[in-house]
Design a protein around this motif. Structure first.
Motif, PDB file in Angstrom:
ATOM      1  N   CYS A 124       0.850  -1.191   0.000  1.00  0.00           N
ATOM      2  CA  CYS A 124       0.000   0.000   0.000  1.00  0.00           C
ATOM      3  C   CYS A 124       0.885   1.240   0.000  1.00  0.00           C
ATOM      4  N   ILE A 125       0.461   2.254  -0.749  1.00  0.00           N
ATOM      5  CA  ILE A 125       1.119   3.569  -0.734  1.00  0.00           C
ATOM      6  C   ILE A 125       0.084   4.576  -0.247  1.00  0.00           C
ATOM      7  N   VAL A 126       0.501   5.438   0.678  1.00  0.00           N
ATOM      8  CA  VAL A 126      -0.410   6.432   1.247  1.00  0.00           C
ATOM      9  C   VAL A 126       0.273   7.792   1.217  1.00  0.00           C
ATOM     10  N   HIS A 127      -0.480   8.795   0.837  1.00  0.00           N
ATOM     11  CA  HIS A 127      -0.014  10.171   0.953  1.00  0.00           C
ATOM     12  C   HIS A 127      -0.887  10.863   1.986  1.00  0.00           C
ATOM     13  N   VAL A 128      -0.233  11.611   2.854  1.00  0.00           N
ATOM     14  CA  VAL A 128      -0.918  12.305   3.942  1.00  0.00           C
ATOM     15  C   VAL A 128      -0.559  13.784   3.874  1.00  0.00           C
ATOM     16  N   ARG A 129      -1.575  14.611   4.019  1.00  0.00           N
ATOM     17  CA  ARG A 129      -1.371  16.057   4.092  1.00  0.00           C
ATOM     18  C   ARG A 129      -1.779  16.486   5.486  1.00  0.00           C
ATOM     19  N   GLY A 130      -0.943  17.279   6.146  1.00  0.00           N
ATOM     20  CA  GLY A 130      -1.277  17.660   7.512  1.00  0.00           C
ATOM     21  C   GLY A 130      -0.694  18.979   7.939  1.00  0.00           C
ATOM     22  N   VAL A 131      -1.004  19.304   9.168  1.00  0.00           N
ATOM     23  CA  VAL A 131      -0.525  20.524   9.818  1.00  0.00           C
ATOM     24  C   VAL A 131      -0.244  20.199  11.282  1.00  0.00           C
ATOM     25  N   PHE A 132       0.396  21.125  11.953  1.00  0.00           N
ATOM     26  CA  PHE A 132       0.499  21.077  13.405  1.00  0.00           C
ATOM     27  C   PHE A 132      -0.381  22.188  13.949  1.00  0.00           C
ATOM     28  N   VAL A 133      -1.060  21.892  15.045  1.00  0.00           N
ATOM     29  CA  VAL A 133      -1.959  22.844  15.677  1.00  0.00           C
ATOM     30  C   VAL A 133      -1.520  23.035  17.122  1.00  0.00           C
ATOM     31  N   CYS A 134      -1.590  24.284  17.587  1.00  0.00           N
ATOM     32  CA  CYS A 134      -1.286  24.611  18.975  1.00  0.00           C
ATOM     33  C   CYS A 134      -2.348  25.587  19.471  1.00  0.00           C
ATOM     34  N   LYS A 135      -3.008  25.226  20.555  1.00  0.00           N
ATOM     35  CA  LYS A 135      -4.059  26.065  21.137  1.00  0.00           C
ATOM     36  C   LYS A 135      -5.116  26.455  20.108  1.00  0.00           C
ATOM     37  N   GLY A 136      -5.492  25.513  19.279  1.00  0.00           N
ATOM     38  CA  GLY A 136      -6.556  25.736  18.307  1.00  0.00           C
ATOM     39  C   GLY A 136      -6.149  26.484  17.052  1.00  0.00           C
ATOM     40  N   LYS A 137      -4.879  26.838  16.932  1.00  0.00           N
ATOM     41  CA  LYS A 137      -4.414  27.575  15.759  1.00  0.00           C
ATOM     42  C   LYS A 137      -3.318  26.782  15.055  1.00  0.00           C
ATOM     43  N   GLN A 138      -3.311  26.911  13.743  1.00  0.00           N
ATOM     44  CA  GLN A 138      -2.302  26.217  12.955  1.00  0.00           C
ATOM     45  C   GLN A 138      -0.923  26.819  13.187  1.00  0.00           C
ATOM     46  N   VAL A 139       0.062  25.962  13.387  1.00  0.00           N
ATOM     47  CA  VAL A 139       1.445  26.407  13.473  1.00  0.00           C
ATOM     48  C   VAL A 139       1.913  26.655  12.037  1.00  0.00           C
ATOM     49  N   PRO A 140       2.374  27.861  11.731  1.00  0.00           N
ATOM     50  CA  PRO A 140       2.820  28.121  10.362  1.00  0.00           C
ATOM     51  C   PRO A 140       3.947  27.170   9.954  1.00  0.00           C
ATOM     52  N   ILE A 141       3.928  26.768   8.704  1.00  0.00           N
ATOM     53  CA  ILE A 141       4.947  25.844   8.190  1.00  0.00           C
ATOM     54  C   ILE A 141       6.341  26.428   8.386  1.00  0.00           C
ATOM     55  N   ASP A 142       6.499  27.725   8.145  1.00  0.00           N
ATOM     56  CA  ASP A 142       7.811  28.355   8.328  1.00  0.00           C
ATOM     57  C   ASP A 142       8.298  28.205   9.770  1.00  0.00           C
ATOM     58  N   THR A 143       7.394  28.318  10.726  1.00  0.00           N
ATOM     59  CA  THR A 143       7.754  28.159  12.144  1.00  0.00           C
ATOM     60  C   THR A 143       8.214  26.729  12.414  1.00  0.00           C
ATOM     61  N   MET A 144       7.488  25.762  11.851  1.00  0.00           N
ATOM     62  CA  MET A 144       7.871  24.358  12.041  1.00  0.00           C
ATOM     63  C   MET A 144       9.249  24.099  11.447  1.00  0.00           C
ATOM     64  N   VAL A 145       9.491  24.594  10.237  1.00  0.00           N
ATOM     65  CA  VAL A 145      10.772  24.361   9.568  1.00  0.00           C
ATOM     66  C   VAL A 145      11.910  25.018  10.349  1.00  0.00           C
ATOM     67  N   LYS A 146      11.679  26.198  10.884  1.00  0.00           N
ATOM     68  CA  LYS A 146      12.701  26.858  11.702  1.00  0.00           C
ATOM     69  C   LYS A 146      12.953  26.091  12.993  1.00  0.00           C
ATOM     70  N   GLU A 147      11.887  25.564  13.597  1.00  0.00           N
ATOM     71  CA  GLU A 147      12.017  24.826  14.861  1.00  0.00           C
ATOM     72  C   GLU A 147      12.883  23.579  14.709  1.00  0.00           C
ATOM     73  N   VAL A 148      12.856  22.975  13.533  1.00  0.00           N
ATOM     74  CA  VAL A 148      13.657  21.761  13.310  1.00  0.00           C
ATOM     75  C   VAL A 148      15.027  22.088  12.721  1.00  0.00           C
ATOM     76  N   ASN A 149      15.320  23.390  12.610  1.00  0.00           N
ATOM     77  CA  ASN A 149      16.623  23.863  12.115  1.00  0.00           C
ATOM     78  C   ASN A 149      16.933  23.389  10.706  1.00  0.00           C
ATOM     79  N   PHE A 150      15.903  23.316   9.879  1.00  0.00           N
ATOM     80  CA  PHE A 150      16.130  22.957   8.472  1.00  0.00           C
ATOM     81  C   PHE A 150      16.407  24.222   7.689  1.00  0.00           C
ATOM     82  N   GLU A 151      17.491  24.202   6.952  1.00  0.00           N
ATOM     83  CA  GLU A 151      17.834  25.336   6.108  1.00  0.00           C
ATOM     84  C   GLU A 151      17.836  24.879   4.666  1.00  0.00           C
ATOM     85  N   GLY A 152      17.358  25.721   3.825  1.00  0.00           N
ATOM     86  CA  GLY A 152      17.313  25.383   2.415  1.00  0.00           C
ATOM     87  C   GLY A 152      15.887  25.390   1.916  1.00  0.00           C
ATOM     88  N   PRO A 153      15.743  25.220   0.613  1.00  0.00           N
ATOM     89  CA  PRO A 153      14.397  25.248   0.038  1.00  0.00           C
ATOM     90  C   PRO A 153      13.640  23.959   0.338  1.00  0.00           C
TER      91      PRO A 153
END
Length: 176
Positions: A124-153
């Protein structure tokens, strides 16, 4: 009940003894199809796949080294959409792996590909689309990427994910 045991085992044992992978690495976790995972057709029931995928995504976060940090930040992962392609059934007592990898993100969502494999057989192959939520609000993707210290496109999304995104947008537009 076995899913609660598997979740307990994941948090108590597996995440404490897991491998370390990079942010764009592939996580692998093994399971065995138990009779209680199967339906009357003697294969893993369709409703069990999403539960296994939840466990595998949690394990991926642990292997990346982000699970504890995201829990402390009170970031909750939320699945927005998923698409399944079933290829071969998984019979009782078959040992299989779930391969999980982050394939990319856009301005709003992250995209994960998950595969059920055993003995060089793709089930089976599965694709999942998701977000992170904190206190009822979506965590911006840019914030998540910065939190994991990922640099680059962001990696270029696979063609099938791009088409799926377009399909989801069309579905949304048709039902508004």
């Amino acid at each position: 009940m076995n899913l609660y045991f598997r979740l307990f085992w994941l948090f108590v044992w597996r995440v404490r003894h897991c491998n370390s992978i990079g942010f764009l690495g592939t996580s692998r976790i093994a399971y065995r199809a138990l009779p209680c995972d199967c339906d009357i057709n003697f294969h893993v029931t369709n409703s069990r796949y999403p539960a296994f995928l939840d466990l595998a995504r949690t394990y991926m976060l642990a292997e990346m080294g982000f699970l504890n940090r995201f829990i402390k930040l009170k970031w909750m992962p939320i699945v927005n959409a998923a698409e399944f392609t079933y290829i071969r059934d998984i019979k009782p007592f078959t040992k299989f792996e779930i391969e999980t990898r982050l394939v990319g993100w856009d301005e709003k969502y992250f995209y994960i590909e998950q595969r059920f494999v055993s003995d060089n057989t793709l089930h089976c192959i599965v694709h999942v689309r998701g977000v992170f939520v904190c206190k009822g609000k979506q965590v911006p993707i840019d914030t998540m990427v910065k939190e994991v210290n990922f640099e680059g496109p962001a990696p270029e999304l696979p063609a099938e994910v791009v088409k799926w995104k377009e399909f989801l947008q069309l579905k949304k537009e048709q039902n508004m």
